[in-house]
Design an enzyme around this catalytic site. Sequence first.
Site, PDB file in Angstrom:
ATOM      1  CG  HIS A 173      40.959 -21.700 -65.494  1.00 19.03           C
ATOM      2  ND1 HIS A 173      41.303 -22.973 -65.126  1.00 19.03           N
ATOM      3  CD2 HIS A 173      40.502 -21.796 -66.769  1.00 19.03           C
ATOM      4  CE1 HIS A 173      41.084 -23.806 -66.120  1.00 19.03           C
ATOM      5  NE2 HIS A 173      40.597 -23.114 -67.135  1.00 19.03           N
TER       6      HIS A 173
ATOM      7  NE  ARG B 225      39.632 -13.210 -75.165  1.00 17.84           N
ATOM      8  CZ  ARG B 225      40.710 -13.280 -74.403  1.00 17.84           C
ATOM      9  NH1 ARG B 225      41.828 -13.767 -74.906  1.00 17.84           N
ATOM     10  NH2 ARG B 225      40.674 -12.880 -73.153  1.00 17.84           N
TER      11      ARG B 225
ATOM     12  CE  LYS C  97      41.669 -31.531 -66.612  1.00 17.48           C
ATOM     13  NZ  LYS C  97      42.851 -31.433 -67.515  1.00 17.48           N
TER      14      LYS C  97
ATOM     15  NE  ARG D  80      32.413 -37.348 -72.308  1.00 21.02           N
ATOM     16  CZ  ARG D  80      33.016 -38.200 -71.485  1.00 21.02           C
ATOM     17  NH1 ARG D  80      34.314 -38.470 -71.651  1.00 21.02           N
ATOM     18  NH2 ARG D  80      32.369 -38.779 -70.502  1.00 21.02           N
TER      19      ARG D  80
END
Length: 343
Positions: free
Chosen positions: A81, A40, A99, A21
């Site tokens: 995050h 990574r 999120k 998306r």
Amino acid sequence: MADDEPVGIGVLGAADIAWRRTLPALLRCPTARLVAVASRTPGKARAFAEHFGCEAETGYERLLERQDVRAVYIPLPNALHERWADAALRAGKHVLVEKSLTISTAAATGLARTARERGLVLMENFAFLHHPQHTRVRELVAAGAIGTPRVFSASFGIPRADPGLIRYSRELAGGALRETGCYPVRAAQLFLGEDVQVLGAHLRYEPDGGVDTAGSVLLADGAGVTAQCDFGLDHGYRNTYALWGSEGRIEVDWAFTPPPEARPLLRLYRAERREELVLPAADQFLDLVTAFAGACADPAAHEAHARAAVRQATMLEAVVALAGGSGDEEGRRAGARSARVPA
């Protein structure tokens, strides 16, 4: 670099949501430019680079060192995050992070402070907020289409999937609240007042220390408007919200993840009359990327995005506290308490 040049964006992590998306939308955004994708795993970075026509970097640090990257998009697992958003901000990059932003209010507050000190954007990715169907709902409510709002209700549940997915990992901060529940809670803030409170919460956990797989949250504001939010990872698919007022009701299907070709349907009930409003299709991810690129160039927008992110983190932390924070019986009994979320 000139202010009118597209914002050079790098991606930390070869995530599925980025592939499906976000990056396709980014390629269509005239005010943003995809520079590189870091992973990574070299093979993953190369696959993204070949597919999306950008460069590949092995390791997140190398991408953050690039001078042609002004902003980063972080679709890593929730538990990563805070670390990488902080590293990106300290490297002087604007940040768009998937999120849920963090697993604590303190972490979100620290990131917001760092962004503020450096004059950078910190934006949590709730793409649905940028879909025009929600603007239309708010316009209808403001025009009195349902009278005075009384109750907001929202549900987002998805069927059980491969247990190896990140959403089922407690170590990576998965679980229903941060995978699906965060959407109804965030949507409720569009319609409740600034003094919203979390009044009650329940989370159902998998046995043996697994993640939460279902939950419900009750919110209210100072005007007495309530919100009921239900969510889960072991459900028949549901993705909707509704506003019930003194004179009618608005229902929204496919509220949080409509595909870009879908034409949203709003159902308006008032007295004995039912009306269906079919809205134009819209790509909420394109609108999201466009908004992020615009915020990078607009210092006046920085504080609003950071404040919204901290507020959402505070709401989710209150939910976990009220639900007890674990799957044991003592934790479930703790749901009788209430917690105020500061404006």
